[in-house]
Scaffold this motif. Structure first.
Motif, PDB file in Angstrom:
ATOM      1  N   LEU A   1      -6.416 -12.304   3.485  1.00 54.25           N
ATOM      2  CA  LEU A   1      -7.267 -11.246   2.957  1.00 54.25           C
ATOM      3  C   LEU A   1      -7.954 -11.819   1.715  1.00 54.25           C
ATOM      4  CD1 LEU A   1      -4.635  -8.387   3.217  1.00 54.25           C
ATOM      5  CD2 LEU A   1      -6.623  -8.681   4.694  1.00 54.25           C
ATOM      6  N   THR A   2      -9.199 -11.416   1.465  1.00 57.63           N
ATOM      7  CA  THR A   2      -9.914 -11.973   0.318  1.00 57.63           C
ATOM      8  C   THR A   2     -10.307 -10.926  -0.705  1.00 57.63           C
ATOM      9  OG1 THR A   2     -11.976 -11.815   1.542  1.00 57.63           O
ATOM     10  CG2 THR A   2     -10.805 -13.932   1.619  1.00 57.63           C
ATOM     11  N   ARG A   3      -9.912  -9.697  -0.486  1.00 58.69           N
ATOM     12  CA  ARG A   3     -10.123  -8.623  -1.451  1.00 58.69           C
ATOM     13  C   ARG A   3      -9.154  -7.500  -1.137  1.00 58.69           C
ATOM     14  NH1 ARG A   3     -15.430  -5.154   0.173  1.00 58.69           N
ATOM     15  NH2 ARG A   3     -14.858  -4.839   2.334  1.00 58.69           N
ATOM     16  N   SER A   4      -9.067  -6.561  -2.057  1.00 61.56           N
ATOM     17  CA  SER A   4      -8.157  -5.442  -1.849  1.00 61.56           C
ATOM     18  C   SER A   4      -8.633  -4.584  -0.683  1.00 61.56           C
ATOM     19  CB  SER A   4      -8.080  -4.585  -3.117  1.00 61.56           C
ATOM     20  OG  SER A   4      -7.285  -3.439  -2.882  1.00 61.56           O
ATOM     21  N   ALA A   5      -7.711  -4.059   0.069  1.00 62.07           N
ATOM     22  CA  ALA A   5      -8.027  -3.172   1.178  1.00 62.07           C
ATOM     23  C   ALA A   5      -8.115  -1.720   0.730  1.00 62.07           C
ATOM     24  CB  ALA A   5      -6.978  -3.304   2.274  1.00 62.07           C
ATOM     25  N   HIS A   6      -7.804  -1.458  -0.517  1.00 64.66           N
ATOM     26  CA  HIS A   6      -7.793  -0.083  -1.019  1.00 64.66           C
ATOM     27  C   HIS A   6      -9.191   0.521  -0.989  1.00 64.66           C
ATOM     28  CE1 HIS A   6      -7.411   3.127  -4.134  1.00 64.66           C
ATOM     29  NE2 HIS A   6      -6.397   3.385  -3.338  1.00 64.66           N
ATOM     30  N   GLY A   7      -9.332   1.638  -0.286  1.00 62.82           N
ATOM     31  CA  GLY A   7     -10.582   2.378  -0.236  1.00 62.82           C
ATOM     32  C   GLY A   7     -11.731   1.703   0.459  1.00 62.82           C
ATOM     33  N   ARG A   8     -11.469   0.769   1.355  1.00 63.32           N
ATOM     34  CA  ARG A   8     -12.567   0.062   2.049  1.00 63.32           C
ATOM     35  C   ARG A   8     -13.367   0.987   2.897  1.00 63.32           C
ATOM     36  NH1 ARG A   8     -11.333  -5.933   4.138  1.00 63.32           N
ATOM     37  NH2 ARG A   8     -10.798  -6.808   2.165  1.00 63.32           N
TER      38      ARG A   8
ATOM     39  N   ALA B   1       0.665   6.200   5.952  1.00 62.73           N
ATOM     40  CA  ALA B   1       0.008   5.929   4.672  1.00 62.73           C
ATOM     41  C   ALA B   1      -1.157   4.951   4.772  1.00 62.73           C
ATOM     42  CB  ALA B   1       1.032   5.385   3.677  1.00 62.73           C
ATOM     43  N   LEU B   2      -1.280   4.215   5.863  1.00 59.76           N
ATOM     44  CA  LEU B   2      -2.289   3.164   5.970  1.00 59.76           C
ATOM     45  C   LEU B   2      -3.714   3.696   5.825  1.00 59.76           C
ATOM     46  CD1 LEU B   2      -2.885   0.173   6.402  1.00 59.76           C
ATOM     47  CD2 LEU B   2      -2.951   0.631   8.856  1.00 59.76           C
ATOM     48  N   THR B   3      -4.075   4.706   6.584  1.00 57.87           N
ATOM     49  CA  THR B   3      -5.436   5.242   6.529  1.00 57.87           C
ATOM     50  C   THR B   3      -5.738   5.856   5.170  1.00 57.87           C
ATOM     51  OG1 THR B   3      -5.421   5.627   8.908  1.00 57.87           O
ATOM     52  CG2 THR B   3      -7.075   6.816   7.642  1.00 57.87           C
ATOM     53  N   ALA B   4      -4.766   6.522   4.578  1.00 61.28           N
ATOM     54  CA  ALA B   4      -4.987   7.116   3.250  1.00 61.28           C
ATOM     55  C   ALA B   4      -5.289   6.034   2.212  1.00 61.28           C
ATOM     56  CB  ALA B   4      -3.766   7.935   2.836  1.00 61.28           C
ATOM     57  N   TYR B   5      -4.654   4.888   2.314  1.00 60.01           N
ATOM     58  CA  TYR B   5      -4.847   3.811   1.342  1.00 60.01           C
ATOM     59  C   TYR B   5      -6.158   3.063   1.579  1.00 60.01           C
ATOM     60  CZ  TYR B   5      -3.838  -0.233  -1.627  1.00 60.01           C
ATOM     61  OH  TYR B   5      -3.890  -1.210  -2.585  1.00 60.01           O
ATOM     62  N   THR B   6      -6.454   2.748   2.831  1.00 61.53           N
ATOM     63  CA  THR B   6      -7.622   1.916   3.134  1.00 61.53           C
ATOM     64  C   THR B   6      -8.897   2.716   3.361  1.00 61.53           C
ATOM     65  OG1 THR B   6      -7.194   1.911   5.512  1.00 61.53           O
ATOM     66  CG2 THR B   6      -6.185   0.138   4.191  1.00 61.53           C
TER      67      THR B   6
ATOM     68  N   SER C   1      -8.492   3.022   9.570  1.00 64.78           N
ATOM     69  CA  SER C   1      -7.363   2.302  10.161  1.00 64.78           C
ATOM     70  C   SER C   1      -7.587   0.793  10.093  1.00 64.78           C
ATOM     71  CB  SER C   1      -7.124   2.747  11.605  1.00 64.78           C
ATOM     72  OG  SER C   1      -8.288   2.520  12.368  1.00 64.78           O
ATOM     73  N   GLY C   2      -8.860   0.365  10.040  1.00 73.86           N
ATOM     74  CA  GLY C   2      -9.175  -1.054   9.875  1.00 73.86           C
ATOM     75  C   GLY C   2      -8.501  -1.934  10.911  1.00 73.86           C
ATOM     76  N   SER C   3      -8.535  -3.220  10.677  1.00 67.67           N
ATOM     77  CA  SER C   3      -7.865  -4.152  11.582  1.00 67.67           C
ATOM     78  C   SER C   3      -6.755  -4.846  10.805  1.00 67.67           C
ATOM     79  CB  SER C   3      -8.864  -5.147  12.168  1.00 67.67           C
ATOM     80  OG  SER C   3      -9.530  -5.832  11.133  1.00 67.67           O
ATOM     81  N   TYR C   4      -5.694  -4.112  10.582  1.00 69.43           N
ATOM     82  CA  TYR C   4      -4.549  -4.608   9.827  1.00 69.43           C
ATOM     83  C   TYR C   4      -3.286  -4.524  10.665  1.00 69.43           C
ATOM     84  CZ  TYR C   4      -7.734  -3.652   5.974  1.00 69.43           C
ATOM     85  OH  TYR C   4      -8.827  -3.612   5.156  1.00 69.43           O
ATOM     86  N   THR C   5      -2.367  -5.376  10.356  1.00 70.66           N
ATOM     87  CA  THR C   5      -1.015  -5.216  10.884  1.00 70.66           C
ATOM     88  C   THR C   5      -0.165  -4.748   9.710  1.00 70.66           C
ATOM     89  OG1 THR C   5      -0.456  -7.527  10.442  1.00 70.66           O
ATOM     90  CG2 THR C   5      -1.245  -7.007  12.655  1.00 70.66           C
ATOM     91  N   VAL C   6       0.902  -4.077  10.046  1.00 69.91           N
ATOM     92  CA  VAL C   6       1.768  -3.481   9.043  1.00 69.91           C
ATOM     93  C   VAL C   6       3.146  -4.115   9.122  1.00 69.91           C
ATOM     94  CG1 VAL C   6       2.910  -1.315   8.391  1.00 69.91           C
ATOM     95  CG2 VAL C   6       0.512  -1.296   9.095  1.00 69.91           C
TER      96      VAL C   6
ATOM     97  N   TYR D   1       0.795  -1.221   0.000  1.00 68.89           N
ATOM     98  CA  TYR D   1       0.000   0.000   0.000  1.00 68.89           C
ATOM     99  C   TYR D   1       0.828   1.271   0.000  1.00 68.89           C
ATOM    100  CZ  TYR D   1       0.851   0.397   5.030  1.00 68.89           C
ATOM    101  OH  TYR D   1       1.442   0.520   6.256  1.00 68.89           O
ATOM    102  N   GLN D   2       2.149   1.150   0.062  1.00 71.38           N
ATOM    103  CA  GLN D   2       2.990   2.349   0.060  1.00 71.38           C
ATOM    104  C   GLN D   2       4.392   1.988  -0.376  1.00 71.38           C
ATOM    105  OE1 GLN D   2       2.868   5.474   0.177  1.00 71.38           O
ATOM    106  NE2 GLN D   2       4.091   6.470   1.713  1.00 71.38           N
ATOM    107  N   ARG D   3       4.983   2.856  -1.189  1.00 72.83           N
ATOM    108  CA  ARG D   3       6.420   2.824  -1.518  1.00 72.83           C
ATOM    109  C   ARG D   3       6.915   4.224  -1.202  1.00 72.83           C
ATOM    110  NH1 ARG D   3       8.917  -0.956  -5.073  1.00 72.83           N
ATOM    111  NH2 ARG D   3      10.356   0.702  -5.632  1.00 72.83           N
ATOM    112  N   ALA D   4       7.835   4.321  -0.284  1.00 75.26           N
ATOM    113  CA  ALA D   4       8.297   5.648   0.137  1.00 75.26           C
ATOM    114  C   ALA D   4       9.820   5.724   0.095  1.00 75.26           C
ATOM    115  CB  ALA D   4       7.803   5.953   1.552  1.00 75.26           C
ATOM    116  N   PRO D   5      10.368   6.705  -0.624  1.00 73.40           N
ATOM    117  CA  PRO D   5      11.819   6.873  -0.634  1.00 73.40           C
ATOM    118  C   PRO D   5      12.288   7.452   0.700  1.00 73.40           C
ATOM    119  CG  PRO D   5      10.773   8.581  -1.944  1.00 73.40           C
ATOM    120  CD  PRO D   5       9.682   7.658  -1.478  1.00 73.40           C
ATOM    121  N   VAL D   6      13.422   6.970   1.167  1.00 75.09           N
ATOM    122  CA  VAL D   6      14.003   7.482   2.414  1.00 75.09           C
ATOM    123  C   VAL D   6      15.514   7.608   2.256  1.00 75.09           C
ATOM    124  CG1 VAL D   6      12.203   6.563   3.940  1.00 75.09           C
ATOM    125  CG2 VAL D   6      14.176   5.166   3.399  1.00 75.09           C
TER     126      VAL D   6
END
Length: 156
Positions: free
Chosen positions: A149-156, A104-109, A112-117, A82-87
């Protein structure tokens, strides 16, 4: 001329052996949608993962794993990018990676949902180039309970 057109229409409609009605768009879509195969899984180096990619397993890079298997996000999968960030190279450490991924998690999903990162760090450190951001943090989300996971988390 108008009269003969009307006569033709009347005689066409009254013909006892008229052809059956043509299939509707809904009939055509239904019959073809069932036969479309799901995209096949494919492998690629983990450092080429892109936002929206779903994988069957997070690669064990500490054990030398290089390849990862991409799967359709509509099928069971272990994680989603859900994120690629240059550092900067000197900042590619746990605190910065966690911060970039968590931000970036909340912006993508959408929540905050119930996800681990988790994350992978691609440190392409070419000291001869003038690149202030040579490392990439690749953030992955997973089900908080450890399930698939059984579907994309994007924009849930």
């Amino acid at each position: 001329m108008t009269i003969s057109a009307a006569i033709l229409l009347v005689s066409c409609g009254a013909h006892p052996t008229a052809a059956p009605p043509a299939p509707t768009i809904a009939d055509t879509v239904t019959s073809h949608s069932a036969s479309v195969p799901a995209p096949a899984a494919r492998t690629l180096p983990w450092f080429n993962l892109q936002v929206g990619d779903c994988v069957d397993q997070i690669p064990a890079v500490d054990e030398g794993a290089v390849e990862v298997t991409l799967v359709d996000c509509a099928t069971p999968h272990r994680a989603e990018v859900y994120q690629r960030a240059p550092v900067p190279v000197d900042a590619a450490v746990t605190d910065v990676a966690n911060q970039r991924c968590n931000d970036a998690l909340t912006a993508y999903t959408g929540s905050s949902g119930s996800y681990t990162v988790s994350y992978l760090i691609d440190s392409n450190q070419d000291r001869t180039a003038d690149n202030p951001l040579p490392s990439i943090v690749i953030c992955l989300l997973q089900d908080a309970g450890g399930g698939a996971l059984t579907r994309s988390a994007h924009g849930r």
